[in-house]
Design an enzyme around this catalytic site. Structure first.
Site, short mmCIF file in Angstrom:
data_model
loop_
_atom_site.label_atom_id
_atom_site.label_comp_id
_atom_site.label_asym_id
_atom_site.label_seq_id
_atom_site.Cartn_x
_atom_site.Cartn_y
_atom_site.Cartn_z
N ASP A 164 -12.43 -10.06 -1.67
CA ASP A 164 -13.71 -10.58 -0.62
C ASP A 164 -14.82 -8.95 -1.58
O ASP A 164 -14.29 -8.10 -1.96
CB ASP A 164 -13.65 -9.47 0.48
CG ASP A 164 -13.07 -8.87 1.21
OD1 ASP A 164 -12.81 -8.36 0.21
OD2 ASP A 164 -12.50 -9.03 2.24
N HIS A 194 -10.99 -5.79 -2.42
CA HIS A 194 -11.96 -6.00 -1.29
C HIS A 194 -12.71 -4.79 -1.99
O HIS A 194 -12.92 -3.84 -2.29
CB HIS A 194 -11.50 -4.92 0.29
CG HIS A 194 -9.92 -5.38 1.07
ND1 HIS A 194 -10.42 -6.98 1.52
CD2 HIS A 194 -8.98 -5.65 0.64
CE1 HIS A 194 -9.44 -6.93 1.95
NE2 HIS A 194 -8.36 -6.87 1.94
N GLU A 249 -6.55 -10.49 -2.25
CA GLU A 249 -7.12 -10.64 -1.20
C GLU A 249 -8.22 -9.78 -1.34
O GLU A 249 -9.58 -8.88 -0.75
CB GLU A 249 -6.71 -9.02 -0.94
CG GLU A 249 -5.38 -9.09 0.77
CD GLU A 249 -4.79 -7.85 0.96
OE1 GLU A 249 -5.81 -6.90 1.78
OE2 GLU A 249 -3.54 -7.69 1.54
N ASN A 254 1.81 -5.11 -3.53
CA ASN A 254 0.76 -4.85 -2.68
C ASN A 254 -0.39 -3.52 -2.28
O ASN A 254 0.21 -3.33 -2.08
CB ASN A 254 0.57 -5.73 -1.86
CG ASN A 254 -0.82 -7.12 -1.44
OD1 ASN A 254 -1.50 -6.99 -2.33
ND2 ASN A 254 -1.66 -6.76 -0.29
N GLU A 272 0.57 -1.08 -0.01
CA GLU A 272 0.15 -0.02 -0.16
C GLU A 272 0.94 1.40 -0.23
O GLU A 272 1.22 2.69 0.73
CB GLU A 272 -1.01 -0.07 1.49
CG GLU A 272 -2.06 -1.22 1.23
CD GLU A 272 -2.71 -1.43 1.98
OE1 GLU A 272 -2.23 -0.53 2.89
OE2 GLU A 272 -3.18 -2.36 2.60
O1 G3I Z 1 -4.18 -9.75 18.47
C1 G3I Z 1 -5.36 -8.35 19.05
C2 G3I Z 1 -5.78 -9.42 19.78
O2 G3I Z 1 -4.38 -9.82 20.90
C3 G3I Z 1 -6.35 -7.47 20.91
O3 G3I Z 1 -7.62 -7.67 21.76
C4 G3I Z 1 -7.61 -7.19 19.92
C5 G3I Z 1 -8.36 -5.71 20.21
O4 G3I Z 1 -8.22 -4.65 19.61
O5 G3I Z 1 -6.65 -6.77 18.59
C6 G3I Z 1 -5.51 -8.10 18.00
O6 G3I Z 1 -5.62 -7.41 16.97
C7 G3I Z 1 -5.70 -6.65 15.78
C8 G3I Z 1 -6.19 -8.33 14.81
O7 G3I Z 1 -6.50 -7.58 13.59
C9 G3I Z 1 -6.38 -8.93 14.68
O8 G3I Z 1 -7.82 -9.18 14.65
C10 G3I Z 1 -5.54 -5.59 15.52
O9 G3I Z 1 -5.93 -4.67 16.97
C11 G3I Z 1 -6.84 -4.97 14.31
O10 G3I Z 1 -5.80 -3.73 13.69
C12 G3I Z 1 -5.94 -6.36 12.97
O11 G3I Z 1 -6.56 -5.71 11.70
C13 G3I Z 1 -5.89 -6.33 10.62
C14 G3I Z 1 -5.92 -5.30 9.79
O12 G3I Z 1 -5.79 -5.67 8.50
C15 G3I Z 1 -4.22 -4.21 10.30
O13 G3I Z 1 -3.48 -5.32 10.20
C16 G3I Z 1 -6.96 -7.08 10.47
O14 G3I Z 1 -7.62 -8.35 11.15
C17 G3I Z 1 -6.50 -7.77 8.59
O15 G3I Z 1 -7.70 -8.83 7.57
C18 G3I Z 1 -6.34 -7.28 7.98
O16 G3I Z 1 -6.21 -6.46 6.75
C19 G3I Z 1 -5.43 -5.89 5.76
C20 G3I Z 1 -4.18 -6.31 4.61
O17 G3I Z 1 -2.95 -6.62 5.50
C21 G3I Z 1 -3.58 -4.90 4.09
N1 G3I Z 1 -4.69 -5.11 3.03
C22 G3I Z 1 -5.55 -4.67 3.75
C23 G3I Z 1 -6.32 -6.09 4.58
C24 G3I Z 1 -8.04 -5.07 5.26
O18 G3I Z 1 -7.16 -3.78 6.31
#
Ligand code: G3I
Length: 619
Positions: free
Chosen positions: A547, A516, A545, A480, A439
């Site tokens: 969906d 997305h 990615e 990406n 990104e």
């Molecule tokens: O693991 C912690 C957990 O311990 C904690 O209790 C909880 C409370 O908020 O957070 C958990 O972490 C979260 C993690 O997802 C796992 O669920 C993070 O806060 C949250 O920010 C994270 O979001 C991810 C996001 O990227 C940011 O990294 C999404 O799951 C993931 O699907 C998303 O993926 C991104 C790609 O990497 C890049 N392209 C866009 C895509 C969608 O945003």
């Protein structure tokens, strides 16, 4: 620092500084791990060890865990300081969409708000009354509500926030409410207030509340599969409750987790189909008469309920030279439905990306500290099931650990190089494809501001790509990006970036198209043209990615049609190498409220699954 348009940046590309960076990247000293500004390499302290099988649902591969307690993943949002609190009410953030004339339409605003200082145990009440310069009544919504608080309608245009903070809430909390302009709901004002919660002198004035069970969503599992529930008790008074299950399911074990005292692990194997529900009692550790009970439910389906007609997606994909894959939920083998998750994925897919476990804030949360277990487990799962692993992401502006986000600008290149070296070094033999830079482009086509851009300018991409190539001569190296499934300045900016990289001889093997989408997406011809433009530059295309969120009242048939068209466009483009959905099931999608994936929450194939099958089969 203002964002510099990429095109404005080009004349500086051949500056002496930049050339120096390229020369270093092209084979000079790495400038990384030996440098005084580097962080320590992972040591034996970071090496995962075997996990007790009682804590997972994995079948067919050995699960490891971190050797010590899991390290807190530091948020890049720093804590609010006393000094910030003393500055008074934070400035509102106003979002002005295109087409709004702010001289004739003033932004909505709130009256009479201020920061608050309260004691734990006090009851906070704040009335929100949004105003609009044009005399109409703006709507509003709160951002994340603190646990136990409410935001109630007073039916006079105002709403009241009510909260009784307790010991767990001590500190400074930011609570934000957003007001929507009555004429244009995208014209918004977000107004934070800061609430400082202190401990009172007399702690006995704080009420002791009953503990609760952390939210458990319903799950569907397959009969005779192992089921593991990690149940967590929460006590807002800051003590750790015990959990009890008065009527344990047959053959179940229920034990406190040896490393996380607030977690209790229930493991059993349901031997018959049907709806199962059991009560979990949370007991206060100070007053053991204080309890709460919540019911946990589970649907157990027969094996044949998960059978699907037709060939698996990976088999159909292999016939068309396209890998079919998904992004894996971190630690899926610790979820109640981990076994059906794993077997569904193993049947259908031959390529997998870690959704979160390779992100820098998780993998390297402190200088010299690494958490490899989740990625090691994914690699073991992939190896056991003949799946290719697609690494994601090495260099990204988000999910950075605090120590990198706040590091001296002069040290950042070293941190970036070290991260690439160490992650690729560990996984080079198991991970042949990498999202090296994730990104990098703004919606207007300029390069995105980031800790990396700030330190190295546009050259950070050149350095990252070259450094990744130096770690692996064979790996497929990708950039990406999202929002490149249609024509416009962002895709044009990507082409400019690609052309510049290629002119400078920077390694780049392909582009990851995130995709997305929503069911309203219809720019298929633009996507086809974008694929062609990338392919004409001798690059591979990975749909990384995918969906398709349900939107505007559309149903699963419309969703299936969008999936079908995307698969068709990929198949018609010979450089399109893989189609990966972002997640496996709606149950765990990052957009789960929009049910965007091929499998529903009960692992049942949706119409979109069949349409992908048909498209792959050329029907
Ligand atoms: O693991 C912690 C957990 O311990 C904690 O209790 C909880 C409370 O908020 O957070 C958990 O972490 C979260 C993690 O997802 C796992 O669920 C993070 O806060 C949250 O920010 C994270 O979001 C991810 C996001 O990227 C940011 O990294 C999404 O799951 C993931 O699907 C998303 O993926 C991104 C790609 O990497 C890049 N392209 C866009 C895509 C969608 O945003």
């Amino acid at each position: 620092m203002p964002i510099t348009p990429f095109t404005d940046k080009l004349p500086t590309v051949f500056s002496l500084l930049f050339l120096t960076q390229i020369l270093v990247a092209c084979g000079g000293s790495s400038g990384g791990s030996d440098s005084a500004v580097g962080s320590p390499a992972p040591g034996s302290d970071d090496e995962p060890i075997a996990e007790d099988a009682a804590f997972n649902t994995a079948v067919g591969f050995n699960v490891v865990r971190e050797p010590g307690a899991r390290l807190p993943v530091t948020e890049t949002d720093p804590e609010i300081t006393e000094a910030e609190f003393a500055l008074g009410l934070p400035e509102p953030i106003v979002q002005v969409p295109d087409g709004v004339d702010t001289s004739t339409n003033t932004a909505p605003f709130f009256e009479n708000l201020q920061n608050l200082t309260v004691n734990a145990g006090d009851i906070v009440e704040v009335v929100y009354l949004p105003r609009d310069g044009e005399g109409e009544l703006p709507g509003m919504f709160p951002e994340k509500l603190p646990q136990g608080s409410t935001f109630d309608d007073n039916f006079d245009g105002s709403k009241t926030f009510r909260w009784q903070p307790l010991q767990m809430d001590v500190g400074i909390l930011k609570f934000t409410v957003t007001a929507l302009d009555p004429a244009n709901s995208l014209y918004r004002t977000s107004q934070p207030i800061l609430i400082k919660v202190e401990l009172p002198a007399d702690l006995s004035t704080i009420p002791n509340v009953a503990p609760t069970l952390d939210e458990v969503i319903p799950h569907t599992v397959k009969v005779n599969d192992p089921v593991v529930f990690e149940l967590k008790g929460i006590d807002l008074n800051g003590t750790v409750p015990t959990l009890e299950i008065p009527e344990l399911p047959a053959g179940a074990t229920f034990n406190q987790h040896p490393r996380f005292e607030e977690v209790f692990v229930l493991k059993f194997t349901p031997a018959s189909v049907g709806e199962l529900s059991f009560d979990v009692l949370a007991r206060d550790s100070v007053d053991n008469t204080l309890t709460s009970v919540e019911s946990v439910s589970l649907t157990v389906l027969a094996e044949d309920a998960f059978e699907r007609p037709g060939l698996a997606l990976k088999t159909l994909g292999a016939n068309r030279n396209v890998k079919m894959g998904f992004a894996a939920l971190q630690s899926f083998y610790h979820r109640p439905d981990g076994a059906i998750y794993a077997s569904t994925a193993a049947r259908e897919y031959d390529i997998v990306t870690p959704e979160n476990s390779m992100k820098m804030d998780y993998l390297n949360p402190e200088p010299g500290r690494y958490q490899f277990a989740a990625t090691d487990n994914l690699v073991a799962f992939a190896n056991a099931n003949d799946m290719t692993v697609h690494g994601h992401p090495l260099v990204w502006y988000r999910q950075l650990p605090e120590w990198v986000a706040s590091s001296a600008v002069s040290t950042r290149e070293t941190h970036m190089r070290e991260y690439i070296t160490r992650v690729m070094g560990r996984y080079a033999d198991s991970v042949p494809i990498w999202d090296v830079v994730n990104e990098p482009i703004n919606s207007d086509g300029t390069l995105r501001e980031s800790v990396w851009f700030e330190a190295m300018g546009a050259g950070y991409i050149d350095i990252a790509m070259q450094h990744a190539r130096d770690q692996s001569a064979e790996a497929t190296l990708l950039i990406n990006e999202f929002d490149i499934g249609f024509a416009g300045p962002k895709f044009d900016g990507l082409l400019t970036l690609i052309d510049g990289l290629q002119a400078r001889g920077v390694p780049l093997d392909g582009i990851g198209f995130q995709l997305h989408l929503f069911t309203s997406y219809d720019q298929f011809e633009e996507l086809r043209a974008n694929f062609a433009a990338v392919a004409s530059r001798n690059l591979d295309i990975y749909i990384t990615e995918l969906d398709v969120s349900l939107s505007g009242g559309a149903g699963t048939a419309e969703q299936a049609e969008v999936y079908r068209q995307i698969v068709d466009i990929c198949l018609q483009q010979e450089r399109c190498r893989a189609i990966q959905t972002w997640g496996l099931t709606d149950q765990y999608s990052f957009r789960s409220i929009f049910d965007p994936l091929l499998f529903d929450r009960a692992y049942q194939a949706k119409p979109a699954y069949s349409s992908v099958q048909e498209a792959l089969a050329g029907q």
